[in-house]
Design a protein around this motif. Structure first.
Motif, mmCIF file in Angstrom:
data_model
loop_
_atom_site.group_PDB
_atom_site.id
_atom_site.type_symbol
_atom_site.label_atom_id
_atom_site.label_comp_id
_atom_site.label_asym_id
_atom_site.label_seq_id
_atom_site.Cartn_x
_atom_site.Cartn_y
_atom_site.Cartn_z
ATOM 1 N N MET A 1 -4.116 -9.716 5.989
ATOM 2 C CA MET A 1 -3.382 -8.453 5.870
ATOM 3 C C MET A 1 -1.895 -8.755 5.819
ATOM 4 S SD MET A 1 -3.764 -5.144 8.311
ATOM 5 C CE MET A 1 -2.590 -3.819 8.326
ATOM 6 N N LEU A 2 -1.194 -8.094 4.921
ATOM 7 C CA LEU A 2 0.204 -8.427 4.694
ATOM 8 C C LEU A 2 1.112 -7.885 5.775
ATOM 9 C CD1 LEU A 2 0.312 -7.808 0.870
ATOM 10 C CD2 LEU A 2 0.223 -9.987 2.063
ATOM 11 N N ARG A 3 0.766 -6.721 6.323
ATOM 12 C CA ARG A 3 1.661 -6.149 7.320
ATOM 13 C C ARG A 3 0.929 -5.083 8.112
ATOM 14 N NH1 ARG A 3 4.344 -1.287 5.934
ATOM 15 N NH2 ARG A 3 6.273 -2.009 6.878
ATOM 16 N N VAL A 4 1.490 -4.704 9.245
ATOM 17 C CA VAL A 4 1.000 -3.569 10.016
ATOM 18 C C VAL A 4 2.030 -2.448 9.891
ATOM 19 C CG1 VAL A 4 0.382 -2.725 12.290
ATOM 20 C CG2 VAL A 4 -0.227 -5.058 11.629
ATOM 21 N N ILE A 9 -2.136 5.341 9.023
ATOM 22 C CA ILE A 9 -3.454 4.730 8.925
ATOM 23 C C ILE A 9 -3.459 4.020 7.592
ATOM 24 C CG2 ILE A 9 -5.923 5.187 8.738
ATOM 25 C CD1 ILE A 9 -5.523 7.561 10.563
ATOM 26 N N HIS A 10 -3.313 2.737 7.605
ATOM 27 C CA HIS A 10 -2.979 1.999 6.395
ATOM 28 C C HIS A 10 -4.193 1.225 5.895
ATOM 29 C CE1 HIS A 10 -0.404 -1.454 4.497
ATOM 30 N NE2 HIS A 10 -0.931 -0.644 3.590
ATOM 31 N N ILE A 11 -4.638 1.558 4.665
ATOM 32 C CA ILE A 11 -5.660 0.746 4.030
ATOM 33 C C ILE A 11 -4.980 -0.519 3.530
ATOM 34 C CG2 ILE A 11 -7.226 0.573 2.065
ATOM 35 C CD1 ILE A 11 -7.893 3.429 2.383
ATOM 36 N N LEU A 40 1.315 6.246 -7.957
ATOM 37 C CA LEU A 40 0.070 5.970 -7.244
ATOM 38 C C LEU A 40 0.300 5.831 -5.742
ATOM 39 C CD1 LEU A 40 -1.956 3.345 -9.329
ATOM 40 C CD2 LEU A 40 -2.722 5.621 -8.654
ATOM 41 N N LEU A 41 1.390 5.214 -5.399
ATOM 42 C CA LEU A 41 1.664 4.914 -3.994
ATOM 43 C C LEU A 41 2.013 6.175 -3.201
ATOM 44 C CD1 LEU A 41 2.034 2.756 -1.795
ATOM 45 C CD2 LEU A 41 4.425 2.517 -2.548
ATOM 46 N N LEU A 42 2.739 7.094 -3.800
ATOM 47 C CA LEU A 42 3.207 8.266 -3.063
ATOM 48 C C LEU A 42 2.065 9.077 -2.448
ATOM 49 C CD1 LEU A 42 5.391 10.185 -2.088
ATOM 50 C CD2 LEU A 42 5.427 11.228 -4.372
ATOM 51 N N ARG A 305 5.166 -9.322 -4.328
ATOM 52 C CA ARG A 305 4.263 -8.828 -3.304
ATOM 53 C C ARG A 305 4.988 -8.111 -2.164
ATOM 54 N NH1 ARG A 305 -0.873 -9.727 -3.321
ATOM 55 N NH2 ARG A 305 -0.707 -11.530 -4.716
ATOM 56 N N GLU A 306 6.183 -8.565 -1.824
ATOM 57 C CA GLU A 306 6.906 -7.942 -0.710
ATOM 58 C C GLU A 306 7.490 -6.580 -1.074
ATOM 59 O OE1 GLU A 306 9.672 -11.164 -2.474
ATOM 60 O OE2 GLU A 306 7.521 -10.874 -2.054
ATOM 61 N N TRP A 307 7.473 -6.237 -2.363
ATOM 62 C CA TRP A 307 8.005 -4.933 -2.760
ATOM 63 C C TRP A 307 7.116 -3.773 -2.284
ATOM 64 C CZ3 TRP A 307 9.659 -5.835 -8.583
ATOM 65 C CH2 TRP A 307 10.745 -6.730 -8.608
ATOM 66 N N GLY A 308 5.819 -4.033 -2.167
ATOM 67 C CA GLY A 308 4.900 -2.981 -1.734
ATOM 68 C C GLY A 308 5.268 -2.422 -0.368
ATOM 69 N N PRO A 309 5.390 -3.290 0.649
ATOM 70 C CA PRO A 309 5.811 -2.784 1.968
ATOM 71 C C PRO A 309 7.176 -2.103 1.924
ATOM 72 C CG PRO A 309 4.872 -4.964 2.182
ATOM 73 C CD PRO A 309 4.986 -4.693 0.716
ATOM 74 N N TYR A 310 8.080 -2.627 1.120
ATOM 75 C CA TYR A 310 9.414 -2.031 1.017
ATOM 76 C C TYR A 310 9.319 -0.595 0.467
ATOM 77 C CZ TYR A 310 14.065 -1.011 -0.775
ATOM 78 O OH TYR A 310 15.271 -0.402 -1.055
ATOM 79 N N LEU A 311 8.518 -0.415 -0.575
ATOM 80 C CA LEU A 311 8.376 0.915 -1.164
ATOM 81 C C LEU A 311 7.675 1.880 -0.199
ATOM 82 C CD1 LEU A 311 7.456 0.002 -4.841
ATOM 83 C CD2 LEU A 311 9.622 0.907 -3.999
#
Length: 678
Positions: A1-4, A9-11, A40-42, A305-311
């Protein structure tokens, strides 16, 4: 898992070697692809936050679309901003892609005054004309029928627009779904029927829901194009809907699209997913549309890959203050007058410039004249019904109309009352007036949900008026039996949001019909079949309007009051002509919802005796409501109990002798005698 991600509630977005999805970017540039990822993320981040709020007890219910966002987002991207979309529970991506403000959505979900329904309805049970989104009601089938009416309005306007309506695979078992597909195909309406085949209708799997391998094959039976696509592939969804929409804008016709996906959470959160085999859940979790699209962007070198948590953090930072702002908003303050006033849209009768000349015409001709003059007045009025065009209707009310107004405005319909009433509502939602002729009032039962749950409740729920009139040829007297003779007005009188009128005279028949068509609210217009060619009277030849909600004092008197409407008015007149010495006052209610309590109370207070007469059966007929009102409001003025005279509590029989016995008129003399002698 990349982050908590605390507070959500994070898939997890975990790289997987199991699922592979082929994305074809075609002519989309890099910035557009990143923009699609954001879209998609929003809804995903919003949903995860909603699940937290649900567990905290701050929201009461949630229908999760996690894992299905590609359908809502991709399909909405393909539609033009001015085109209507009719989404369902799990289509949050429609609202976010259409830029509906999050705080307004949250206010709706938690019942705050700034929500779309001011606390009167929940979740996505609302519409927004600003965003061209029309939400659902709990009865899932009616949505596709509304889409037909919306598309018909666009087709009549020749504006080259398409309409998109979502349904689940469970909804495809509803009769309304099939009626909608049939009407759309017969009328070549530019509607995209998008089926989200997500495996389960609540807990009922597809193999218990239908017995065909592919839902899309049903398109063949209705003579329309069908396409099955991967509903978790955002680009495939976008390009498929975009291609179909572009095509049907140019050549109007319907299309059925089956999007294969899966509901990885419960129908609603409280129901859970214990009924789903774990291996099936795991398989579809590996097909997460957000994760797979992110992996594709990374593989293409467009995304790190680190952009996902940032967004995610960026979105969460925007949401948090809005959430607290909405929860800090005051709750709805109950106000009886506001609640009652919002059931109907305000209505004013049109002004008539000059006095008309009176002509003696039949009851049926008065209806036809009122309808024709309304057609001439409103170029956005559409008539729909079985056999009403060239044939002129079974009672010939619309004979000759198709020659004057054309088949676009005088439309024969398939035999599907619910689908046609839904189309009428769709027309009204898209700027038209609609009038539906029930071939017989009895047949309105086939469209009952549309009338009492859709037409009636829409203005109260989210302030949208529904400009629809339903003509109801009703009543006995012609030995037509149980299914062509009912007086079923009581079915509708008790439903807030409907107006109900029932003229007894030719002038009222014309005036009430023209008033009903002018009124922005749904109106049930009852007309007695026996009176069609058996009653004549003076009728203004120009525009004429009778106020809905105002009774008519047919004859003044002092000994007793008869309160009635419809054909029963003439039973009373016949009796009174035979007993001129009794000095009875006769009130024709003519409008049953709303009804003229003031005139009734004034009359009964004067005479001290009241008989409520109607053709409908006794038990729970409208007379019971009138009698109760008189008992409450006039008790100290009464010289006798309030009495009722109504038809027998049986279905309407066919045999003439049995029918005469059934009808209230056979007991009228006895009832008046008992009233006057008490």
């Amino acid at each position: 898992m990349l982050r908590v991600n605390y507070g959500l509630i994070h898939i997890p977005i975990v790289p997987s070697t199991k699922a592979v999805m082929n994305f074809d970017r075609k002519n989309l540039d890099n910035n557009t692809l990143i923009g699609i990822y954001r879209k998609l993320l929003l809804p995903r981040v919003i949903e995860e936050k909603m699940l937290v709020l649900l567990r905290q007890g701050r929201v009461g219910k949630w229908f999760s679309g996690i894992g299905q966002e590609a359908i809502a987002v991709g399909a909405t991207m393909a539609m033009q901003a001015e085109e209507y979309i009719l989404p369902m529970h799990r289509n949050l991506g429609v609202f976010t892609t259409r830029n509906v403000p999050f705080e307004r959505l949250l206010a709706q979900w938690v019942g705050k005054p700034s929500g779309f329904t001011k606390g009167r309805d929940r979740s996505f049970h609302f519409g927004s004309q600003e965003h061209k989104i029309l939400g659902m009601i709990s009865h899932l089938g009616p949505q596709p029928t509304l889409a037909n009416g919306i598309a018909l309005a666009d087709q009549l306007n020749k504006n080259g627009r398409a309409t998109l309506v979502f349904v689940g695979e469970g909804t495809t078992s509803e009769g309304d779904f099939h009626e909608a597909l049939n009407i759309a195909s017969v009328w070549n309406l530019p509607v995209i029927f998008l089926v989200e085949n997500n495996g389960y209708a609540l807990s009922t799997p597809t193999n218990e829901q239908f017995n065909c391998k592919r839902l899309v094959d049903r398109a063949n039976g209705y003579g329309m194009e069908g396409r099955r696509i991967d509903g978790n592939n955002i680009l495939e969804v976008y390009y498929a809907i975009n291609e179909i929409a572009n095509s049907i804008r140019k050549q109007p016709r319907p299309a059925l699209v089956e999007c294969m996906t899966f509901r990885v959470r419960g129908h609603e959160e409280a129901s859970g997913t214990k009924y789903v085999p774990q291996e099936l859940l795991s398989e579809w979790q590996d097909k997460d549309p957000l994760r797979l699209f992110e992996e594709y962007l990374i593989a293409e070198g467009l995304f790190r890959r680190e952009w996902g948590p940032y967004l995610r953090d960026e979105i969460t930072a925007r949401l948090e203050p809005l959430i607290e702002k909405v929860f800090a908003e005051s709750n709805v303050q109950p106000d009886i007058s506001e609640e009652l006033n919002d059931v109907y849209r305000e209505s004013d009768l049109p002004q008539v410039a000059a006095e008309s000349k009176n002509k003696v015409i039949r009851y049926i001709d008065a209806i036809s004249a009122g309808l024709k003059q309304s057609m001439q007045k409103y170029d956005n009025l559409i008539l729909m019904g079985q056999d009403i065009a060239e044939y002129g209707g079974v009672f010939k009310v619309t004979e000759g109309f198709v020659t004057e107004f054309g088949k676009d405005h005088v439309r024969n319909t398939p035999l599907c009352e619910s689908g046609v009433i839904g189309a009428a509502m769709g027309l009204a939602l898209n700027g038209y007036k609609a009038l539906v002729e029930m071939q017989f009032a009895d047949f309105a039962s086939s469209g009952f949900t549309q009338i009492v749950n859709h037409l009636a409740k829409t203005h109260y729920r989210w302030g949208q008026n529904v400009d629809v009139v339903i003509r109801m040829p009703a009543g006995a007297g012609s030995a037509a039996g149980p299914f062509h003779s009912q007086s079923n007005e009581a079915w509708f009188i008790k439903t807030p949001g409907l107006k109900v009128v029932y003229p007894a005279f030719p002038d009222d028949a014309k005036g009430l019909l023209m008033a009903a068509i002018a009124d922005p609210n749904p109106v049930m217009y009852f007309e007695h079949k026996y009176l069609y060619r058996n009653l004549m009277g003076k009728v203004p030849d120009g525009e004429t309007y009778v106020e809905i909600g105002k009774a008519r004092v047919v004859k003044e008197g002092s000994a007793a009051t008869i309160l009635t409407y419809g054909y029963a008015v003439h039973w009373a007149l016949t009796y009174m002509a035979a007993h001129p010495d009794q000095d009875i006052e006769l009130i024709d209610l003519r409008s049953l919802q709303p009804w003229d309590k003031a005139t009734v109370i004034e009359s009964v207070n004067k005479t001290g005796r009241a008989l409520v007469l109607h053709e409908d059966t006794l038990t729970c007929g409208f007379g019971a409501e009138v009698a109760a009102c008189i008992a409450e409001q006039c008790f100290k003025h009464l010289d006798a109990p309030v009495m009722r005279c109504a038809s027998l509590d049986t279905p309407v029989p066919m045999d003439k002798g049995l029918e005469d016995q059934f009808l209230a008129k056979s007991r009228l003399e006895e009832a008046i005698k008992a009233l006057l002698e008490y």
